[in-house]
Design a protein around this motif. Structure first.
Motif, PDB file in Angstrom:
ATOM      1  N   ASP A 184      -1.985   0.455   3.342  1.00 19.95           N
ATOM      2  CA  ASP A 184      -1.814   1.783   2.750  1.00 19.95           C
ATOM      3  C   ASP A 184      -0.371   1.996   2.297  1.00 19.95           C
ATOM      4  O   ASP A 184      -0.119   2.485   1.190  1.00 19.95           O
ATOM      5  CB  ASP A 184      -2.227   2.850   3.768  1.00 19.95           C
ATOM      6  CG  ASP A 184      -2.275   4.237   3.163  1.00 19.95           C
ATOM      7  OD1 ASP A 184      -3.167   4.492   2.336  1.00 19.95           O
ATOM      8  OD2 ASP A 184      -1.417   5.064   3.522  1.00 19.95           O
ATOM      9  N   ASP A 185       0.569   1.619   3.140  1.00 24.29           N
ATOM     10  CA  ASP A 185       1.989   1.759   2.820  1.00 24.29           C
ATOM     11  C   ASP A 185       2.347   0.970   1.558  1.00 24.29           C
ATOM     12  O   ASP A 185       2.997   1.488   0.651  1.00 24.29           O
ATOM     13  CB  ASP A 185       2.823   1.291   4.020  1.00 24.29           C
ATOM     14  CG  ASP A 185       4.306   1.549   3.854  1.00 24.29           C
ATOM     15  OD1 ASP A 185       4.672   2.663   3.415  1.00 24.29           O
ATOM     16  OD2 ASP A 185       5.097   0.646   4.172  1.00 24.29           O
ATOM     17  N   ALA A 186       1.885  -0.280   1.469  1.00 23.68           N
ATOM     18  CA  ALA A 186       2.167  -1.109   0.287  1.00 23.68           C
ATOM     19  C   ALA A 186       1.493  -0.527  -0.955  1.00 23.68           C
ATOM     20  O   ALA A 186       2.074  -0.550  -2.048  1.00 23.68           O
ATOM     21  CB  ALA A 186       1.698  -2.540   0.521  1.00 23.68           C
ATOM     22  N   GLY A 187       0.284   0.005  -0.794  1.00 22.67           N
ATOM     23  CA  GLY A 187      -0.415   0.596  -1.929  1.00 22.67           C
ATOM     24  C   GLY A 187       0.318   1.794  -2.500  1.00 22.67           C
ATOM     25  O   GLY A 187       0.450   1.935  -3.719  1.00 22.67           O
ATOM     26  N   HIS A 188       0.813   2.658  -1.627  1.00 27.89           N
ATOM     27  CA  HIS A 188       1.557   3.824  -2.096  1.00 27.89           C
ATOM     28  C   HIS A 188       2.874   3.420  -2.753  1.00 27.89           C
ATOM     29  O   HIS A 188       3.303   4.035  -3.726  1.00 27.89           O
ATOM     30  CB  HIS A 188       1.835   4.800  -0.952  1.00 27.89           C
ATOM     31  CG  HIS A 188       0.632   5.573  -0.536  1.00 27.89           C
ATOM     32  ND1 HIS A 188      -0.057   6.411  -1.380  1.00 27.89           N
ATOM     33  CD2 HIS A 188      -0.021   5.620   0.651  1.00 27.89           C
ATOM     34  CE1 HIS A 188      -1.070   6.951  -0.742  1.00 27.89           C
ATOM     35  NE2 HIS A 188      -1.075   6.491   0.494  1.00 27.89           N
ATOM     36  N   LEU A 195      -3.198  -2.421  -7.079  1.00 23.35           N
ATOM     37  CA  LEU A 195      -3.502  -3.692  -7.741  1.00 23.35           C
ATOM     38  C   LEU A 195      -2.281  -4.622  -7.734  1.00 23.35           C
ATOM     39  O   LEU A 195      -2.288  -5.653  -8.404  1.00 23.35           O
ATOM     40  CB  LEU A 195      -3.965  -3.446  -9.182  1.00 23.35           C
ATOM     41  CG  LEU A 195      -5.248  -2.615  -9.318  1.00 23.35           C
ATOM     42  CD1 LEU A 195      -5.575  -2.376 -10.791  1.00 23.35           C
ATOM     43  CD2 LEU A 195      -6.416  -3.284  -8.606  1.00 23.35           C
ATOM     44  N   SER A 196      -1.273  -4.276  -6.964  1.00 23.96           N
ATOM     45  CA  SER A 196      -0.034  -5.064  -6.940  1.00 23.96           C
ATOM     46  C   SER A 196      -0.162  -6.309  -6.067  1.00 23.96           C
ATOM     47  O   SER A 196      -1.035  -6.395  -5.194  1.00 23.96           O
ATOM     48  CB  SER A 196       1.127  -4.208  -6.412  1.00 23.96           C
ATOM     49  OG  SER A 196       0.941  -3.942  -5.028  1.00 23.96           O
ATOM     50  N   LYS A 197       0.713  -7.254  -6.298  1.00 21.97           N
ATOM     51  CA  LYS A 197       0.767  -8.481  -5.494  1.00 21.97           C
ATOM     52  C   LYS A 197       1.147  -8.147  -4.043  1.00 21.97           C
ATOM     53  O   LYS A 197       0.619  -8.742  -3.108  1.00 21.97           O
ATOM     54  CB  LYS A 197       1.781  -9.453  -6.107  1.00 21.97           C
ATOM     55  CG  LYS A 197       1.696 -10.822  -5.552  1.00 21.97           C
ATOM     56  CD  LYS A 197       0.433 -11.495  -6.032  1.00 21.97           C
ATOM     57  CE  LYS A 197       0.411 -12.944  -5.605  1.00 21.97           C
ATOM     58  NZ  LYS A 197      -0.932 -13.474  -5.610  1.00 21.97           N
ATOM     59  N   ARG A 215      -0.536  -7.876   1.704  1.00 28.57           N
ATOM     60  CA  ARG A 215      -0.802  -7.169   2.969  1.00 28.57           C
ATOM     61  C   ARG A 215      -2.255  -7.354   3.396  1.00 28.57           C
ATOM     62  O   ARG A 215      -2.545  -7.475   4.581  1.00 28.57           O
ATOM     63  CB  ARG A 215      -0.488  -5.670   2.833  1.00 28.57           C
ATOM     64  CG  ARG A 215       0.964  -5.367   2.595  1.00 28.57           C
ATOM     65  CD  ARG A 215       1.825  -5.687   3.819  1.00 28.57           C
ATOM     66  NE  ARG A 215       3.214  -5.498   3.527  1.00 28.57           N
ATOM     67  CZ  ARG A 215       3.967  -4.549   4.043  1.00 28.57           C
ATOM     68  NH1 ARG A 215       3.461  -3.712   4.924  1.00 28.57           N
ATOM     69  NH2 ARG A 215       5.225  -4.443   3.702  1.00 28.57           N
ATOM     70  N   VAL A 216      -3.157  -7.376   2.425  1.00 27.59           N
ATOM     71  CA  VAL A 216      -4.572  -7.614   2.735  1.00 27.59           C
ATOM     72  C   VAL A 216      -4.733  -9.004   3.342  1.00 27.59           C
ATOM     73  O   VAL A 216      -5.426  -9.178   4.350  1.00 27.59           O
ATOM     74  CB  VAL A 216      -5.453  -7.461   1.471  1.00 27.59           C
ATOM     75  CG1 VAL A 216      -6.878  -7.915   1.734  1.00 27.59           C
ATOM     76  CG2 VAL A 216      -5.434  -6.021   0.976  1.00 27.59           C
ATOM     77  N   HIS A 217      -4.069  -9.999   2.761  1.00 26.01           N
ATOM     78  CA  HIS A 217      -4.162 -11.366   3.293  1.00 26.01           C
ATOM     79  C   HIS A 217      -3.580 -11.472   4.701  1.00 26.01           C
ATOM     80  O   HIS A 217      -4.119 -12.181   5.549  1.00 26.01           O
ATOM     81  CB  HIS A 217      -3.487 -12.362   2.349  1.00 26.01           C
ATOM     82  CG  HIS A 217      -4.278 -12.617   1.110  1.00 26.01           C
ATOM     83  ND1 HIS A 217      -5.488 -13.280   1.119  1.00 26.01           N
ATOM     84  CD2 HIS A 217      -4.057 -12.271  -0.176  1.00 26.01           C
ATOM     85  CE1 HIS A 217      -5.968 -13.341  -0.100  1.00 26.01           C
ATOM     86  NE2 HIS A 217      -5.118 -12.731  -0.908  1.00 26.01           N
ATOM     87  N   MET A 269      -7.540   2.656  -3.108  1.00 22.57           N
ATOM     88  CA  MET A 269      -6.209   2.911  -3.672  1.00 22.57           C
ATOM     89  C   MET A 269      -6.243   2.547  -5.160  1.00 22.57           C
ATOM     90  O   MET A 269      -6.669   1.448  -5.513  1.00 22.57           O
ATOM     91  CB  MET A 269      -5.184   2.036  -2.943  1.00 22.57           C
ATOM     92  CG  MET A 269      -3.752   2.265  -3.329  1.00 22.57           C
ATOM     93  SD  MET A 269      -3.029   3.746  -2.614  1.00 22.57           S
ATOM     94  CE  MET A 269      -3.015   3.375  -0.866  1.00 22.57           C
ATOM     95  N   ASP A 270      -5.805   3.464  -6.017  1.00 24.77           N
ATOM     96  CA  ASP A 270      -5.797   3.133  -7.439  1.00 24.77           C
ATOM     97  C   ASP A 270      -4.553   2.326  -7.810  1.00 24.77           C
ATOM     98  O   ASP A 270      -3.679   2.075  -6.974  1.00 24.77           O
ATOM     99  CB  ASP A 270      -5.968   4.386  -8.309  1.00 24.77           C
ATOM    100  CG  ASP A 270      -4.745   5.285  -8.391  1.00 24.77           C
ATOM    101  OD1 ASP A 270      -3.650   4.903  -7.930  1.00 24.77           O
ATOM    102  OD2 ASP A 270      -4.890   6.404  -8.935  1.00 24.77           O
ATOM    103  N   GLU A 271      -4.481   1.927  -9.051  1.00 21.43           N
ATOM    104  CA  GLU A 271      -3.390   1.065  -9.512  1.00 21.43           C
ATOM    105  C   GLU A 271      -2.019   1.729  -9.419  1.00 21.43           C
ATOM    106  O   GLU A 271      -0.990   1.059  -9.375  1.00 21.43           O
ATOM    107  CB  GLU A 271      -3.644   0.556 -10.941  1.00 21.43           C
ATOM    108  CG  GLU A 271      -3.677   1.634 -12.007  1.00 21.43           C
ATOM    109  CD  GLU A 271      -5.005   2.390 -12.116  1.00 21.43           C
ATOM    110  OE1 GLU A 271      -5.039   3.377 -12.875  1.00 21.43           O
ATOM    111  OE2 GLU A 271      -5.985   2.020 -11.453  1.00 21.43           O
ATOM    112  N   LYS A 272      -2.000   3.061  -9.361  1.00 16.51           N
ATOM    113  CA  LYS A 272      -0.727   3.792  -9.277  1.00 16.51           C
ATOM    114  C   LYS A 272      -0.327   4.128  -7.842  1.00 16.51           C
ATOM    115  O   LYS A 272       0.715   4.725  -7.604  1.00 16.51           O
ATOM    116  CB  LYS A 272      -0.811   5.076 -10.100  1.00 16.51           C
ATOM    117  CG  LYS A 272      -0.968   4.820 -11.588  1.00 16.51           C
ATOM    118  CD  LYS A 272      -1.099   6.126 -12.335  1.00 16.51           C
ATOM    119  CE  LYS A 272      -1.317   5.850 -13.814  1.00 16.51           C
ATOM    120  NZ  LYS A 272      -1.598   7.086 -14.547  1.00 16.51           N
TER     121      LYS A 272
END
Length: 157
Positions: A62-66, A71-73, A78-80, A108-111
């Motif tokens: 969640d932290d990385a998504g925000h 859709l970021s690397k 973090r998922v991996h 989480m959307d792309e933004k």
């Protein structure tokens, strides 16, 4: 109920009280708290207290998504990492007799946003591991049904 009341950093980081709704808890309050530490604490809690029900709530994805977008690397990395922790701990927890439900509270959307109606924000993964999984195989499950599934596992109406 995520805590036994209002969260107090000094008093609630560790809870061991059979009189409270949450008898045993290990809590954190920063989104960047390492998932590796969280899984280790969870495993210790399972070994020491053998709870009937345990909620493990990670925050690193969640932290990385925000920060970087869904859709970021960095989000994908973090998922991996989380996959590695699951592959290490889940077999031990299954061996201990736990039914395991793995899901997400939101997408989480792309933004880096969630709470909207897009497919990226609303559709979440769901894995059910254990005997209860047979009942849900091949069914399309709505996110709102996850609460009922957890109650079924616990035998709660």
């Amino acid at each position: 109920e995520l805590y036994n009341g209002s969260f107090n950093i000094e008093e609630d980081i560790e809870v061991e009280d059979l009189e409270k709704n949450i008898n045993y808890g290990r809590f954190y309050w920063e989104d960047s708290y390492p998932d590796s530490h969280l899984f280790s604490l969870t495993n210790k809690l399972i070994k020491d207290k053998n709870p009937d029900f345990l909620l493990l709530h990670t925050m690193n994805i969640d932290d990385a998504g925000h920060r970087y977008g869904g859709l970021s690397k960095k989000y994908e990395n973090r998922v991996h990492k989380l996959n590695y922790y699951f592959s290490h701990y889940v077999p031990m927890w299954q061996e201990a007799g736990y039914e395991i439900v793995i899901t997400s509270d939101h997408g989480m959307d792309e933004k880096g946003n969630h709470g909207g109606d897009s497919k990226l924000e609303r559709e979440v993964p769901l894995w059910i591991l254990g005997d209860i999984s047979k009942e849900y195989k091949e069914k399309k499950i709505d996110q709102k049904d996850i609460k009922k599934i957890c109650c079924d596992i616990l035998g709660v109406s």
